[in-house]
Design a protein around this motif. Structure first.
Motif, PDB file in Angstrom:
ATOM      1  N   ARG A  68      66.037 -96.170 116.879  1.00  0.00           N
ATOM      2  CA  ARG A  68      67.184 -95.334 116.425  1.00  0.00           C
ATOM      3  C   ARG A  68      68.427 -95.894 117.260  1.00  0.00           C
ATOM      4  O   ARG A  68      69.547 -95.801 116.759  1.00  0.00           O
ATOM      5  CB  ARG A  68      66.857 -93.920 116.681  1.00  0.00           C
ATOM      6  CG  ARG A  68      67.919 -92.850 116.589  1.00  0.00           C
ATOM      7  CD  ARG A  68      67.462 -91.548 116.497  1.00  0.00           C
ATOM      8  NE  ARG A  68      68.485 -90.796 115.486  1.00  0.00           N
ATOM      9  CZ  ARG A  68      69.222 -89.740 116.010  1.00  0.00           C
ATOM     10  NH1 ARG A  68      69.116 -89.448 117.134  1.00  0.00           N
ATOM     11  NH2 ARG A  68      69.699 -88.907 115.178  1.00  0.00           N
ATOM     12  N   GLU A  69      68.347 -96.070 118.482  1.00  0.00           N
ATOM     13  CA  GLU A  69      69.451 -96.659 119.195  1.00  0.00           C
ATOM     14  C   GLU A  69      69.460 -98.391 119.091  1.00  0.00           C
ATOM     15  O   GLU A  69      70.453 -98.653 119.626  1.00  0.00           O
ATOM     16  CB  GLU A  69      69.446 -96.270 120.586  1.00  0.00           C
ATOM     17  CG  GLU A  69      69.289 -94.854 120.562  1.00  0.00           C
ATOM     18  CD  GLU A  69      70.439 -94.212 120.025  1.00  0.00           C
ATOM     19  OE1 GLU A  69      71.740 -94.535 120.346  1.00  0.00           O
ATOM     20  OE2 GLU A  69      70.408 -92.996 119.734  1.00  0.00           O
ATOM     21  N   GLY A  70      68.673 -98.845 118.197  1.00  0.00           N
ATOM     22  CA  GLY A  70      68.481-100.367 118.243  1.00  0.00           C
ATOM     23  C   GLY A  70      67.987-101.234 119.504  1.00  0.00           C
ATOM     24  O   GLY A  70      68.231-102.261 119.659  1.00  0.00           O
ATOM     25  N   ILE A  94      66.633-108.895 111.381  1.00  0.00           N
ATOM     26  CA  ILE A  94      65.631-108.357 112.648  1.00  0.00           C
ATOM     27  C   ILE A  94      65.250-106.993 112.272  1.00  0.00           C
ATOM     28  O   ILE A  94      64.131-106.842 112.474  1.00  0.00           O
ATOM     29  CB  ILE A  94      66.468-108.377 113.809  1.00  0.00           C
ATOM     30  CG1 ILE A  94      66.866-109.828 114.226  1.00  0.00           C
ATOM     31  CG2 ILE A  94      65.377-107.628 114.948  1.00  0.00           C
ATOM     32  CD1 ILE A  94      67.761-109.918 115.530  1.00  0.00           C
ATOM     33  N   THR A  95      65.953-106.319 111.511  1.00  0.00           N
ATOM     34  CA  THR A  95      65.563-104.755 111.186  1.00  0.00           C
ATOM     35  C   THR A  95      64.622-104.979 109.927  1.00  0.00           C
ATOM     36  O   THR A  95      63.483-104.424 109.969  1.00  0.00           O
ATOM     37  CB  THR A  95      66.781-103.849 110.765  1.00  0.00           C
ATOM     38  OG1 THR A  95      67.440-103.840 111.637  1.00  0.00           O
ATOM     39  CG2 THR A  95      66.347-102.633 110.364  1.00  0.00           C
ATOM     40  N   VAL A  96      64.869-105.813 109.104  1.00  0.00           N
ATOM     41  CA  VAL A  96      63.865-106.136 107.934  1.00  0.00           C
ATOM     42  C   VAL A  96      62.406-106.522 108.420  1.00  0.00           C
ATOM     43  O   VAL A  96      61.351-106.060 107.862  1.00  0.00           O
ATOM     44  CB  VAL A  96      64.442-107.163 107.038  1.00  0.00           C
ATOM     45  CG1 VAL A  96      63.190-107.296 106.014  1.00  0.00           C
ATOM     46  CG2 VAL A  96      65.467-106.296 106.275  1.00  0.00           C
ATOM     47  N   SER A 102      56.226-102.540 110.917  1.00  0.00           N
ATOM     48  CA  SER A 102      55.914-100.909 111.031  1.00  0.00           C
ATOM     49  C   SER A 102      55.099-100.788 109.664  1.00  0.00           C
ATOM     50  O   SER A 102      54.346 -99.942 109.795  1.00  0.00           O
ATOM     51  CB  SER A 102      57.276-100.445 111.086  1.00  0.00           C
ATOM     52  OG  SER A 102      57.888-100.467 112.262  1.00  0.00           O
ATOM     53  N   VAL A 103      55.656-101.295 108.673  1.00  0.00           N
ATOM     54  CA  VAL A 103      54.812-100.938 107.303  1.00  0.00           C
ATOM     55  C   VAL A 103      53.360-101.336 107.398  1.00  0.00           C
ATOM     56  O   VAL A 103      52.343-100.753 107.244  1.00  0.00           O
ATOM     57  CB  VAL A 103      55.565-101.624 106.073  1.00  0.00           C
ATOM     58  CG1 VAL A 103      54.714-101.624 104.843  1.00  0.00           C
ATOM     59  CG2 VAL A 103      56.902-100.752 105.934  1.00  0.00           C
ATOM     60  N   LEU A 148      64.391 -97.230 112.158  1.00  0.00           N
ATOM     61  CA  LEU A 148      64.877 -98.651 111.789  1.00  0.00           C
ATOM     62  C   LEU A 148      65.694 -98.516 110.431  1.00  0.00           C
ATOM     63  O   LEU A 148      66.882 -99.241 110.751  1.00  0.00           O
ATOM     64  CB  LEU A 148      63.578 -99.525 111.642  1.00  0.00           C
ATOM     65  CG  LEU A 148      62.809-100.148 112.922  1.00  0.00           C
ATOM     66  CD1 LEU A 148      61.636-100.559 112.278  1.00  0.00           C
ATOM     67  CD2 LEU A 148      63.671-101.019 113.744  1.00  0.00           C
ATOM     68  N   ILE A 149      65.731 -98.027 109.519  1.00  0.00           N
ATOM     69  CA  ILE A 149      66.411 -97.781 108.469  1.00  0.00           C
ATOM     70  C   ILE A 149      67.610 -96.856 109.105  1.00  0.00           C
ATOM     71  O   ILE A 149      68.591 -97.526 108.671  1.00  0.00           O
ATOM     72  CB  ILE A 149      65.746 -97.056 107.420  1.00  0.00           C
ATOM     73  CG1 ILE A 149      64.479 -97.914 106.799  1.00  0.00           C
ATOM     74  CG2 ILE A 149      66.765 -96.646 106.224  1.00  0.00           C
ATOM     75  CD1 ILE A 149      63.730 -97.130 105.737  1.00  0.00           C
TER      76      ILE A 149
END
Length: 166
Positions: A68-70, A94-96, A102-103, A148-149
């Motif tokens: 949540r905070e990166g 990096i988020t993707v 995570s998926v 992350l989203i």
């Protein structure tokens, strides 16, 4: 966007409460077991099952809150050295990749939960259904995906005091 932020704030609050309660549970069980072994000379055999399972939950929820905070998204050693125009695309990339991980974690966690439900397997000491403990994996992975989203949206739309500047 405001509704989404309120929902995410509520989820984070629930996660924090769960983290506090489960950490206290681990503390009480571990100290109680040590006391019982040393003073009464009887071990609480159920504590190992509970502590290990709850520790998995704590780890994944804490990782989700860090997302949540990166905290899990950025490798600041690299991203801090990038030109300003490349920071946002690097955070998105990096988020993707983190969401993909995570998926996969969520999928395999759900597969394990479904397998445990079908088999009816139970824990050795407590005789609880194992799917209860395995459900902590998809719960934590789901929370990580949502956070992350949230972080990516915050960076892309400049919410939360411009997170990329942090």
């Amino acid at each position: 966007m405001k509704v989404y932020k309120k929902l995410m704030n509520a989820l984070a609050a629930v996660e924090k409460v769960v983290l506090v309660v489960t950490t206290l549970l681990i503390l009480v069980l571990t100290v109680g077991n040590v006391f019982s072994r040393k003073v009464i000379h009887r071990s609480w055999s159920f504590t190992e099952e509970l502590v290990v399972a709850v520790f998995v939950l704590i780890t994944l929820l804490a990782a989700a809150l860090s997302c949540r905070e990166g905290g899990l998204v950025n490798l600041t050693l690299v991203t801090d050295r990038l030109p300003k125009k490349l920071k946002k695309p690097s955070v998105i990339l990096i988020t993707v990749l983190s969401i993909i991980f995570s998926v996969i974690l969520f999928k395999y966690g759900m597969d394990k939960v479904i397998t445990q439900l079908e088999n009816g397997k139970r824990t050795f000491v407590l005789n609880w259904p194992e799917w209860i403990f395995w459900s902590f994996v998809p719960i934590g992975a789901g929370c990580m995906i949502l956070h992350l989203i949230e972080y990516c949206l915050d960076v892309c739309f400049g919410n939360k005091n411009d997170k990329e500047g942090k």
